[in-house]
Design a protein around this motif. Structure first.
Motif, PDB file in Angstrom:
ATOM      1  N   TRP A  76      -9.037   3.501   5.706  1.00 31.40           N
ATOM      2  CA  TRP A  76      -7.757   4.434   6.517  1.00 31.40           C
ATOM      3  C   TRP A  76      -8.129   4.233   7.633  1.00 31.40           C
ATOM      4  O   TRP A  76      -9.091   4.414   8.518  1.00 31.40           O
ATOM      5  CB  TRP A  76      -8.213   5.859   5.852  1.00 31.40           C
ATOM      6  CG  TRP A  76      -8.065   6.027   4.627  1.00 31.40           C
ATOM      7  CD1 TRP A  76      -8.973   5.953   3.488  1.00 31.40           C
ATOM      8  CD2 TRP A  76      -6.655   6.425   4.150  1.00 31.40           C
ATOM      9  NE1 TRP A  76      -8.072   6.081   2.203  1.00 31.40           N
ATOM     10  CE2 TRP A  76      -7.103   6.514   2.441  1.00 31.40           C
ATOM     11  CE3 TRP A  76      -5.452   6.646   4.502  1.00 31.40           C
ATOM     12  CZ2 TRP A  76      -5.988   7.057   1.500  1.00 31.40           C
ATOM     13  CZ3 TRP A  76      -4.503   7.041   3.299  1.00 31.40           C
ATOM     14  CH2 TRP A  76      -4.744   7.152   1.995  1.00 31.40           C
ATOM     15  N   THR A  86       0.806   9.088   6.152  1.00 31.57           N
ATOM     16  CA  THR A  86       0.984  10.521   5.514  1.00 31.57           C
ATOM     17  C   THR A  86       0.341  11.456   6.542  1.00 31.57           C
ATOM     18  O   THR A  86      -0.705  11.121   7.242  1.00 31.57           O
ATOM     19  CB  THR A  86       0.463  10.386   4.176  1.00 31.57           C
ATOM     20  OG1 THR A  86       0.602  11.993   3.582  1.00 31.57           O
ATOM     21  CG2 THR A  86      -1.207  10.333   4.214  1.00 31.57           C
ATOM     22  N   GLY A  91       0.188   0.877   5.021  1.00 36.55           N
ATOM     23  CA  GLY A  91       1.223   1.748   4.135  1.00 36.55           C
ATOM     24  C   GLY A  91       1.834   2.488   5.126  1.00 36.55           C
ATOM     25  O   GLY A  91       1.734   2.011   6.314  1.00 36.55           O
ATOM     26  N   THR A 101      -7.003   1.419  -6.659  1.00 38.23           N
ATOM     27  CA  THR A 101      -6.519   2.599  -5.992  1.00 38.23           C
ATOM     28  C   THR A 101      -8.026   3.046  -5.069  1.00 38.23           C
ATOM     29  O   THR A 101      -9.074   2.731  -5.618  1.00 38.23           O
ATOM     30  CB  THR A 101      -6.263   3.994  -6.507  1.00 38.23           C
ATOM     31  OG1 THR A 101      -7.038   4.104  -7.672  1.00 38.23           O
ATOM     32  CG2 THR A 101      -4.976   3.470  -7.259  1.00 38.23           C
ATOM     33  N   GLU A 116       0.682   5.386  -0.130  1.00 42.69           N
ATOM     34  CA  GLU A 116      -0.171   6.545   0.195  1.00 42.69           C
ATOM     35  C   GLU A 116       0.480   7.763  -0.589  1.00 42.69           C
ATOM     36  O   GLU A 116       1.612   7.867  -0.651  1.00 42.69           O
ATOM     37  CB  GLU A 116      -0.489   6.963   1.745  1.00 42.69           C
ATOM     38  CG  GLU A 116      -1.008   5.955   2.371  1.00 42.69           C
ATOM     39  CD  GLU A 116      -0.082   5.213   3.400  1.00 42.69           C
ATOM     40  OE1 GLU A 116      -0.393   4.543   4.299  1.00 42.69           O
ATOM     41  OE2 GLU A 116       1.021   5.273   3.243  1.00 42.69           O
ATOM     42  N   SER A 117      -0.449   8.633  -0.979  1.00 49.31           N
ATOM     43  CA  SER A 117       0.021  10.078  -1.439  1.00 49.31           C
ATOM     44  C   SER A 117      -0.853  10.949  -0.974  1.00 49.31           C
ATOM     45  O   SER A 117      -2.244  10.851  -0.611  1.00 49.31           O
ATOM     46  CB  SER A 117       0.141  10.011  -2.935  1.00 49.31           C
ATOM     47  OG  SER A 117      -1.196   9.666  -3.421  1.00 49.31           O
ATOM     48  N   SER A 123      -4.735   9.586  -1.388  1.00 48.92           N
ATOM     49  CA  SER A 123      -4.857   8.324  -2.137  1.00 48.92           C
ATOM     50  C   SER A 123      -4.010   7.205  -1.796  1.00 48.92           C
ATOM     51  O   SER A 123      -3.033   7.498  -1.064  1.00 48.92           O
ATOM     52  CB  SER A 123      -4.414   8.812  -3.753  1.00 48.92           C
ATOM     53  OG  SER A 123      -5.436   9.863  -4.144  1.00 48.92           O
ATOM     54  N   CYS A 124      -4.569   6.016  -2.264  1.00 48.63           N
ATOM     55  CA  CYS A 124      -3.769   4.902  -1.742  1.00 48.63           C
ATOM     56  C   CYS A 124      -3.800   3.791  -2.789  1.00 48.63           C
ATOM     57  O   CYS A 124      -4.713   3.474  -3.416  1.00 48.63           O
ATOM     58  CB  CYS A 124      -4.217   3.975  -0.584  1.00 48.63           C
ATOM     59  SG  CYS A 124      -3.476   2.831  -0.123  1.00 48.63           S
ATOM     60  N   TYR A 149      -3.133   6.210   7.799  1.00 52.32           N
ATOM     61  CA  TYR A 149      -2.520   5.192   7.228  1.00 52.32           C
ATOM     62  C   TYR A 149      -3.465   4.372   6.368  1.00 52.32           C
ATOM     63  O   TYR A 149      -4.680   4.191   6.672  1.00 52.32           O
ATOM     64  CB  TYR A 149      -2.203   4.134   8.437  1.00 52.32           C
ATOM     65  CG  TYR A 149      -0.954   4.755   9.223  1.00 52.32           C
ATOM     66  CD1 TYR A 149      -1.333   5.453  10.463  1.00 52.32           C
ATOM     67  CD2 TYR A 149       0.190   4.504   9.008  1.00 52.32           C
ATOM     68  CE1 TYR A 149      -0.256   5.867  11.342  1.00 52.32           C
ATOM     69  CE2 TYR A 149       1.524   4.770   9.902  1.00 52.32           C
ATOM     70  CZ  TYR A 149       1.058   5.570  10.834  1.00 52.32           C
ATOM     71  OH  TYR A 149       1.997   5.923  11.781  1.00 52.32           O
ATOM     72  N   CYS A 150      -3.145   4.058   5.388  1.00 54.72           N
ATOM     73  CA  CYS A 150      -4.081   3.166   4.408  1.00 54.72           C
ATOM     74  C   CYS A 150      -3.840   1.769   4.985  1.00 54.72           C
ATOM     75  O   CYS A 150      -2.633   1.394   5.439  1.00 54.72           O
ATOM     76  CB  CYS A 150      -3.454   3.153   2.890  1.00 54.72           C
ATOM     77  SG  CYS A 150      -4.427   2.252   1.798  1.00 54.72           S
ATOM     78  N   LEU A 182       0.900  -1.205   0.053  1.00 54.61           N
ATOM     79  CA  LEU A 182       0.124   0.250  -0.074  1.00 54.61           C
ATOM     80  C   LEU A 182       0.869   1.183  -0.084  1.00 54.61           C
ATOM     81  O   LEU A 182       1.688   1.357   0.775  1.00 54.61           O
ATOM     82  CB  LEU A 182      -0.680  -0.063   1.286  1.00 54.61           C
ATOM     83  CG  LEU A 182      -1.615  -1.152   1.369  1.00 54.61           C
ATOM     84  CD1 LEU A 182      -2.334  -1.097   2.786  1.00 54.61           C
ATOM     85  CD2 LEU A 182      -2.792  -1.242   0.370  1.00 54.61           C
TER      86      LEU A 182
END
Length: 124
Positions: free
Chosen positions: A34, A118, A115, A75, A6-7, A21-22, A92-93, A4
């Motif tokens: 999330w 972020t 993930g 995604t 993330e952004s 996004s993930c 966190y994803c 995973l």
């Protein structure tokens, strides 16, 4: 294994919006979503969605956050509106199998895939 990535995230004033996004890859999973971890607190579930497309939101974000699933791209996105200072956290994803709600205490201990996280910071 599920990977995973993330952004998104960042800093915004109260009332503003951010989008996370993930991107998922690897093995299959039944639900994805999330968690967040506010400073000094435990990781808590925010929202998850099943591969059928049914979303479930924690009461604290209902009406403000919207999750979407793009099956073709594997995604998910999280649109966060009307942000509040208490939304400040590392997001966190996460992905995992069918099972208990992610909104129960210690639910994070039952989630196998994560993930890196972020940061989301909301200033008053």
């Amino acid at each position: 294994q599920v990977q995973l990535v993330e952004s998104g995230g960042g800093s915004v004033q109260a009332g503003g919006s951010l989008r996370l996004s993930c991107a998922a890859s690897g093995s299959t999973y039944s639900k994805i979503g999330w968690f967040r971890q506010p400073p000094g607190k435990q990781r808590e579930g925010v929202v998850y969605i099943f591969d059928s497309g049914s979303p479930f939101y924690d009461d604290s974000v209902k009406g403000r956050f919207t999750i979407s699933l793009d099956k073709a791209k594997n995604t998910i996105s999280l649109q966060m509106n009307s942000l509040k200072p208490e939304d400040t956290a590392v997001y966190y994803c996460a992905a995992g199998p069918w099972g208990t709600s992610w909104f129960q205490p210690n639910a994070a201990t039952l989630v196998p895939y994560w993930g890196r996280g972020t940061q989301v910071t909301v200033s008053s």
